[in-house]
Design a protein around this motif. Structure first.
Motif, PDB file in Angstrom:
ATOM      1  N   ALA A  35     -13.472 -32.574  20.622  1.00 47.69           N
ATOM      2  CA  ALA A  35     -12.602 -32.785  21.670  1.00 47.69           C
ATOM      3  C   ALA A  35     -13.384 -31.790  22.964  1.00 47.69           C
ATOM      4  CB  ALA A  35     -11.160 -32.528  21.531  1.00 47.69           C
ATOM      5  N   LEU A  73     -14.997 -35.036  30.314  1.00 50.20           N
ATOM      6  CA  LEU A  73     -13.981 -36.177  30.240  1.00 50.20           C
ATOM      7  C   LEU A  73     -12.578 -35.468  30.139  1.00 50.20           C
ATOM      8  CD1 LEU A  73     -16.665 -37.469  29.559  1.00 50.20           C
ATOM      9  CD2 LEU A  73     -15.618 -38.702  27.685  1.00 50.20           C
ATOM     10  N   HIS A  74     -11.497 -36.161  30.480  1.00 46.15           N
ATOM     11  CA  HIS A  74     -10.263 -35.861  30.302  1.00 46.15           C
ATOM     12  C   HIS A  74      -9.735 -36.379  29.062  1.00 46.15           C
ATOM     13  CE1 HIS A  74     -10.499 -34.281  34.500  1.00 46.15           C
ATOM     14  NE2 HIS A  74     -10.875 -35.520  34.717  1.00 46.15           N
ATOM     15  N   GLU A  75      -8.845 -35.418  28.462  1.00 44.38           N
ATOM     16  CA  GLU A  75      -8.218 -35.989  27.180  1.00 44.38           C
ATOM     17  C   GLU A  75      -7.126 -36.713  27.320  1.00 44.38           C
ATOM     18  OE1 GLU A  75      -6.898 -34.439  22.838  1.00 44.38           O
ATOM     19  OE2 GLU A  75      -6.970 -32.997  24.325  1.00 44.38           O
ATOM     20  N   HIS A  76      -7.011 -37.826  26.787  1.00 46.11           N
ATOM     21  CA  HIS A  76      -5.748 -38.822  27.107  1.00 46.11           C
ATOM     22  C   HIS A  76      -5.058 -38.968  25.717  1.00 46.11           C
ATOM     23  CE1 HIS A  76      -3.617 -42.414  27.774  1.00 46.11           C
ATOM     24  NE2 HIS A  76      -4.153 -43.518  27.073  1.00 46.11           N
ATOM     25  N   VAL A  77      -3.766 -39.247  25.615  1.00 44.49           N
ATOM     26  CA  VAL A  77      -2.974 -39.414  24.426  1.00 44.49           C
ATOM     27  C   VAL A  77      -2.310 -40.643  24.393  1.00 44.49           C
ATOM     28  CG1 VAL A  77      -1.085 -38.424  22.982  1.00 44.49           C
ATOM     29  CG2 VAL A  77      -2.657 -36.924  23.955  1.00 44.49           C
ATOM     30  N   ALA A  78      -2.883 -41.823  23.803  1.00 42.95           N
ATOM     31  CA  ALA A  78      -2.151 -42.828  23.891  1.00 42.95           C
ATOM     32  C   ALA A  78      -1.124 -43.442  22.745  1.00 42.95           C
ATOM     33  CB  ALA A  78      -3.395 -44.157  23.891  1.00 42.95           C
ATOM     34  N   MET A  79      -0.309 -44.329  22.891  1.00 41.18           N
ATOM     35  CA  MET A  79       0.581 -44.709  21.685  1.00 41.18           C
ATOM     36  C   MET A  79      -0.465 -45.079  20.537  1.00 41.18           C
ATOM     37  SD  MET A  79       3.570 -44.407  22.634  1.00 41.18           S
ATOM     38  CE  MET A  79       3.794 -43.128  24.101  1.00 41.18           C
ATOM     39  N   ALA A 103      -5.166 -47.033  29.806  1.00 33.56           N
ATOM     40  CA  ALA A 103      -5.279 -45.980  30.589  1.00 33.56           C
ATOM     41  C   ALA A 103      -6.255 -46.337  31.753  1.00 33.56           C
ATOM     42  CB  ALA A 103      -5.670 -44.849  29.824  1.00 33.56           C
ATOM     43  N   ARG A 116     -12.997 -40.910  33.674  1.00 33.45           N
ATOM     44  CA  ARG A 116     -13.603 -40.332  32.448  1.00 33.45           C
ATOM     45  C   ARG A 116     -12.713 -39.928  31.457  1.00 33.45           C
ATOM     46  NH1 ARG A 116     -19.266 -38.987  33.629  1.00 33.45           N
ATOM     47  NH2 ARG A 116     -19.214 -37.406  32.247  1.00 33.45           N
ATOM     48  N   LEU A 117     -12.568 -40.584  30.353  1.00 32.11           N
ATOM     49  CA  LEU A 117     -11.406 -40.081  29.347  1.00 32.11           C
ATOM     50  C   LEU A 117     -11.870 -40.102  28.024  1.00 32.11           C
ATOM     51  CD1 LEU A 117      -8.749 -42.786  30.504  1.00 32.11           C
ATOM     52  CD2 LEU A 117      -8.714 -40.054  30.991  1.00 32.11           C
ATOM     53  N   PHE A 118     -11.335 -39.449  27.015  1.00 33.67           N
ATOM     54  CA  PHE A 118     -11.477 -39.346  25.810  1.00 33.67           C
ATOM     55  C   PHE A 118     -10.099 -39.116  24.942  1.00 33.67           C
ATOM     56  CE2 PHE A 118     -10.892 -35.129  24.006  1.00 33.67           C
ATOM     57  CZ  PHE A 118     -10.996 -34.347  25.207  1.00 33.67           C
TER      58      PHE A 118
END
Lengths: 846, 359
Positions: A513, A521-527, A569, A582-584
């Motif tokens: 991470a 990149l920006h950290e994402h939290v998905a369901m 997202a 830019r996501l991760f």
């Protein structure tokens, strides 16, 4: 659970609670109750002071009625308020006849809802006050007409004097599932009394003088019904309850219906004991049988729905058919109605798990099932509740009790609980004095035998099914002694502790991470769950998807891939702005394994039943509305992430193409030849499926965290003493031939040429100087072949491109001459081209 | 000859005035004083002079050479000076937007999770993990939440459909899977099954913290069906609730930078007895009362208590020998209050304009 202060007060000697509460704390009733009850584990969620506005309401007598001259629906009333006659305009259609009594708000009154009553004109006619409905006074739910009071009440009397307790303080308690006793006023009063040292004095009850008639009740399922008390009442008359009863029920959130139903609800709220009243004339043979339902036996409950029952459902039947779903809901056929004058009153104890299962099976959650499934009192409290109801029924509905019985099934045994007082300190780090313990247990009605000063033997009362073992009693002692008395004291000093360790996969995920973050990149939290439609593009077949039985947001499948969450997202972002995205995300994916995977360790028997959860790091790059991102940024991000854990990854041809990536724009990520992930452009079909603008380029990479090899400690290489010489090579190759394969071919060719040269040199001179010049290596020991440019412009045939490469040559002990570098270069290029042409015949140097 | 020497010197001086670079200066030096330089050449011709003139000429030649060298040096210094002045006259505006690789961020939830994890590791808690799809035995039964008990209602549970491996009917594990009834597999409703797994796998002393994703069917402005919990467990001989209080206070010192008060209120969680809710002194105002603690000086954090002997028994630990405590709380709400996040939905939407606010 709503608790009325007035009601609680009735559980003690008159005035005792008010005085004790004031003595305990001077902070006022609301604050005192909050601190007291919350401190006992009965959390006060809200306190409402109600009925203050009723203080100015008086009984009014109708002295005259005449129609309003200008409005059909209004009546001009001459009202006697005890001192004089005033004129009031009223819009209600249920005005009683002359001499009738109503609730009157004179000029100057402020109603509970805040409405200030003034002298006013209604369509030209002056009105000196207002005749109120029970809804306007907030003492009932009925707003269909005005409140009509009993005729024998005297005009001018204050309502607060006629209905004691109408001004009240109502507490909203959060009662935890272990405390069924606190679902009635008596139970809460018992805690309050124990804390304040007040003896409990609940209202007096009498046993009926009628004969015990065992034939009234048959328990055919004793394992599900522990006790059933039945009382027969004759000569009742069903009618509305008196105002005090209706106000009391309204205060605790119940709606008044009729005296019989109101009494059962009243006892429910006072004792926590659900009761049921049958119209006995509608019971075949006038008796009840407590039995299991037959398979698919039909029954209509009093809400009018028809249910097909199972043999696990307990019913109260008459001689023939079910008349109630035991402990959950009554039946329509024998429900009390306006013409009922013959009752069978039920007070019973049903086994909690059975009630819960039945309520769930048939989709019910009633006040009754709520209490039965937590466990009501099967001892003295049960009979008390029944007798309290009996007394109230006789008082409010008339009639007499002609028969009763007390049928027994299997009642729970009250456990004998040893209590070792020193154990309190051993568990809590604080001592509770024996005197305190004695007082607390006594107040809670726990029977105590003091075998020795330190070892007691206790039996819990039947209203506390949660008290089963020593810790339960210790908790009771602590509740009353005060949990705030627990000191802060470490058992083991900090310096004597063992060192802590982390979890390797979490650790690796965290480092990846950080690498992705460093790549911008920006950290994402998905369901973790997605809609099935969102994973149809992916390769996990339907039978291996992990499904949620009761999904929310229509997301019924645990994600098999990270990409859908990142695309969601992205869609969200694209709909709101035009910037690059830019996501991760580092998370888990879920799938059933293709075949059962044996597990070991103490949890193996359970683990083998669970799906596989993979830890994955996934990244997504989108260049924004103006474009601008390159596919190589995604491989760059992935390689950077792996560099964060000390690994050199490189993109290679994928061993098998990923279906969710563009077939011509994807690569596998390899570390030392082992594949740890994939990267590429998101397949155009997916871009369309997510309703992104046509032609949107989105890049995606993922790393299988569990496949990432452990970090290897770097070994230093000596630095070259002599400079290397470079030769450039422009190679015309088909579009589909990857740079990775070209570099591999050149590297392999270099090795082959080198070996041939050594052999030839040895044959010629017996010395090993030939082959001393070779393809150089970089700082990591990798062959120094650079890919400089991927040219696709003019001069290159269709379906081809030109790859510009730079190869470095060096020798260990000396500088390299131009001639020998060129000769070696030519040999390597020739050999590499030859091997590449085996699969791509059009490869040629330019 | 001396006249030619003077001519050369004059020519040199004229040329020198036009030199404006180090390179040109070097060229000039070579032209006059280099091996083939014109002045050097004159010295070579000295042998042709009558002996009596040689001495005078030699002295004159040396004088001219010294003069040229001095002039060269002076010019060189001048040029360097000139160049330095020019260099220093450059202006570049470094308040222009800095050039840097695009800045990435870690999710605020991750940041809180890492800080919590680090804090508790410093307090001697090892990190333990477990599956998200869990068996009800570990999520409920062994935690003293029996089937058909109302305590199961405390968490609205997502149920997972059990799986049967096609073509492996004879496999004994598959038989076990076949026997799974609906409702036995769940999405873990809390991190507590990790307690059970840890106690089954190792003997006391046990000192762990479990941090991770949890699920409940709850979806409104303040509840997300997926959320995050942290849970601590300490089991050993002689562990008391007083130790729990001290440990939580130590945690506040490590996490918030100052030791805050810890307050217990009796409550009920089936797997602890006595059970309590715990509040900590408000970290925002230090207990003085502010909007964030609703002027109470405390904020509600989570639940805790002494491990229920039934849980120990389910895990094969003798409750007469060992005691232990556990605590747990939500990470999401703590993160939101820490960063004043206005809406829960921001946390899971992935809007880069939100995420980039947490460097």
């Amino acid at each position: 659970m709503k608790i009325s202060h007035q009601w609680l007060s009735e559980m003690f000697a008159e005035g005792a609670l008010e005085a004790a509460l004031a003595a305990w704390s001077a902070e006022g009733k609301a604050a005192a109750y909050t601190r007291l009850l919350t401190g006992l584990g009965l959390e006060v969620e809200a306190v409402h002071t109600v009925g203050e506005g009723v203080r100015s309401i008086v009984v009014g007598e109708i002295r005259g009625k005449s129609p309003h001259p200008k409005a059909d629906k209004l009546t001009v009333v001459e009202l006697f308020d005890g001192t004089g006659v005033v004129q009031v305009v009223c819009g209600a259609s249920n005005l009683p006849p002359l001499g009738g009594k109503v609730a009157f708000a004179p000029v100057g009154a402020v109603l509970p809802g805040g409405l200030a009553i003034g002298a006013r004109e209604l369509r030209g006619v002056p009105s000196q006050g207002m005749i109120c409905s029970e809804a306007e006074l907030e003492i009932g739910a009925d707003d269909s007409g005005i409140l009509v009071l009993p005729e024998d009440w005297r005009a001018g009397d204050r309502l607060v004097d006629r209905v004691p307790g109408i001004v009240d303080t109502v507490l909203e308690l959060g009662v935890t599932p272990n405390r069924p006793d606190a679902l009635g006023h008596i139970g809460v009063a018992r805690d309050v009394g124990t804390k304040l040292g007040l003896p409990l004095r609940p209202p007096h009850v009498d046993r009926p003088e009628a004969a015990n008639t065992p034939g009234l009740v048959t328990i055919a399922a004793p394992e599900l019904c522990g006790r059933y008390l039945g009382y027969v009442l004759e000569g009742m008359s069903v009618q509305p309850s008196p105002l005090w009863m209706r106000v009391r029920l309204h205060r605790v959130g119940l709606r008044a219906i009729s005296n019989v139903v109101d009494v059962t609800n009243f006892v429910l709220m006072e004792c926590g004991q659900p009761l049921h009243a049958f119209d006995r004339d509608r019971l075949a043979e006038g008796r009840v049988v407590v039995r299991r339902a037959e398979r698919e036996e039909p029954m209509t409950t009093l809400d009018g729905t028809q249910k097909l029952l199972t043999t696990d459902d307990l019913v109260i039947a008459d001689a023939g058919a079910p008349q109630a779903l035991a402990g959950v809901m009554g039946g329509a056929q024998s429900m009390v109605h306006a013409g009922t004058h013959h009752l069978l009153l039920e007070a019973a104890w049903f086994a909690p798990p059975g009630i819960r299962a039945t309520a769930r099976r048939h989709g019910y959650a009633t006040d009754s099932s709520y209490r039965f499934e937590r466990g009501v009192d099967h001892g003295v409290g049960l009979e008390r509740a029944a007798l309290r109801a009996l007394g109230l029924l006789l008082e409010l509905a008339g009639g007499r009790c002609t028969a009763w019985t007390d049928a027994a099934g299997e009642r729970p045994q009250q456990p004998t609980i040893p209590l070792r007082l020193p154990r309190v300190a051993a568990l809590l780090g604080v001592e509770v004095p024996a005197d305190t313990a004695r007082a607390v247990l006594g107040g809670l009605e726990v029977q105590v035998r003091e075998d020795s000063p330190e070892a007691w033997t206790c039996v819990a009362p039947t209203h506390r099914p949660d008290l089963r073992r020593e810790v339960d009693l210790i908790e009771e002692l602590m509740r009353f002694h005060g949990l705030d008395k627990v000191p802060a004291r470490l058992t083991v000093p900090a310096e004597a502790r063992a060192a802590a360790h982390s979890d390797p996969i979490t650790e690796l995920g965290d480092r990846l991470a950080e690498g992705l973050r460093d790549a911008g990149l920006h950290e994402h939290v998905a369901m973790a769950f997605v809609a099935e439609s969102k994973i149809e593009f992916f390769t996990v077949p339907p039978e291996r998807r992990v499904r949620v039985e009761n999904p929310m947001r229509a997301a019924g499948v645990m994600r098999t891939h990270m990409l859908p969450g990142l695309l969601d997202a992205l869609t969200h972002n694209v709909a709101r702005h035009t910037r690059p995205v830019r996501l991760f995300e580092v998370g888990r994916t879920y799938a059933w394994p293709e075949r059962p995977v044996p597990k070991d360790g103490p949890t193996a028997a359970i683990d083998v039943l669970l799906p596989r959860e993979r830890a994955v790091a996934a990244a997504l790059i989108y260049g924004g509305a103006k474009g601008g991102a390159s596919a190589r940024e995604i491989t760059g991000a992935a390689v950077q992430a792996l560099a964060r854990v000390g690994l050199r990854a490189r993109p290679v041809d994928p061993p098998a193409p990923a279906a969710h990536l563009h077939p011509g724009v994807q690569a596998a990520l390899a570390v030392d030849g082992a594949v740890v992930g994939e990267a590429g452009e998101v397949h155009p079909d997916l871009v369309r499926a997510w309703d992104l603008p046509e032609g949107t380029r989105v890049y995606y990479a993922e790393i299988d965290i569990e496949a990432v090899p452990p970090r290897v400690t770097a070994t230093a290489r000596d630095l070259p003493r002599f400079p290397s010489t470079a030769r450039d090579l422009s190679l015309e190759i088909p579009l589909t031939l990857s740079a990775a394969r070209v570099v591999a071919a050149l590297t392999a060719a270099a090795g082959q040429v080198h070996r041939t040269a050594i052999e030839a040199g040895q044959r010629a001179s017996g010395k090993t100087t030939a082959g001393e010049v070779r393809l150089a290596t970089d700082s990591f020991g990798e062959p120094a072949v650079e890919v400089l440019e991927d040219y696709r412009g003019a001069g290159v045939p269709v379906g081809h491109r030109a790859l510009l490469l730079r190869l470095h040559y060096a020798a260990e002990q000396r500088s390299v001459t131009d001639d020998e570098a060129q000769a070696l270069h030519n040999a390597i290029v020739a050999a590499a081209c030859e091997s590449l042409r085996a699969s791509a015949p059009t490869v040629r140097p330019r | 000859m001396p006249a030619r020497l003077a001519t050369q010197l004059a020519a040199f001086q004229e040329a020198l005035a036009g030199v404006d670079s180090e390179a040109a200066l070097y060229e000039l030096q070579v032209a006059y004083l280099g091996k083939k330089g014109t002045v050097t050449a004159l010295r070579g011709e000295m042998g042709k002079l009558p002996p009596e003139e040689r001495k005078g000429f030699g002295a004159e030649w040396n004088r001219v050479r010294d003069a040229i060298e001095a002039a060269l040096e002076e010019r060189r210094t001048y040029l360097k000076d000139q160049a330095r002045r020019l260099d220093l006259a450059r202006v570049e505006d470094l308040t222009l937007p800095p050039l840097r690789p695009p800045a990435g961020t870690l999710h605020p939830l991750s940041q809180t999770r890492r800080r919590l994890s680090e804090s508790f590791q410093r307090l001697g808690f090892s990190l333990a993990v477990g599956p998200h799809v869990e068996h009800s035995k570990y999520n409920f039964d062994d935690l003293n939440v029996p089937k058909d008990h109302p305590a199961r209602d405390m968490a609205d549970t997502f149920f997972v459909r059990p799986h049967r491996h096609p073509g492996f009917d004879d496999h004994s594990d598959n038989d076990a899977a076949m026997r799974l009834r609906a409702g036995e597999l769940v999405l873990r409703t809390h991190t507590s099954p990790v307690q059970v797994r840890t106690m089954l796998a190792q003997k006391p002393p046990i000192r762990i913290v479990a941090l991770g994703t949890t699920f409940r069917c709850d979806d409104d402005a303040t509840h997300s069906p997926m959320f995050h919990q942290i849970e601590g467990l300490y089991v050993d001989r002689g562990v008391t609730m007083a130790d729990l209080k001290a440990t939580l206070m130590d945690f506040t010192r490590d996490f918030y930078g100052r030791r805050l008060d810890v307050r217990f209120r009796p409550s009920f969680f089936p797997f602890v007895e006595p059970g309590a809710e715990f509040d900590i002194g408000c970290p925002f105002c230090g207990g003085e009362g502010c909007n964030l603690c609703k002027r109470t000086g405390y904020i509600e954090i989570g639940g805790c208590g002494m491990v229920h002997p039934a849980v120990f028994e389910a895990c094969g630990i003798d409750p007469e020998v060992y005691t232990g405590w556990a605590f747990g709380f939500g990470v999401d709400r703590m993160t939101m209050s820490q960063h004043a996040v206005p809406h829960l939905r921001h946390m899971f939407e992935g809007d880069v304009r939100f995420l980039e606010q947490f460097p």
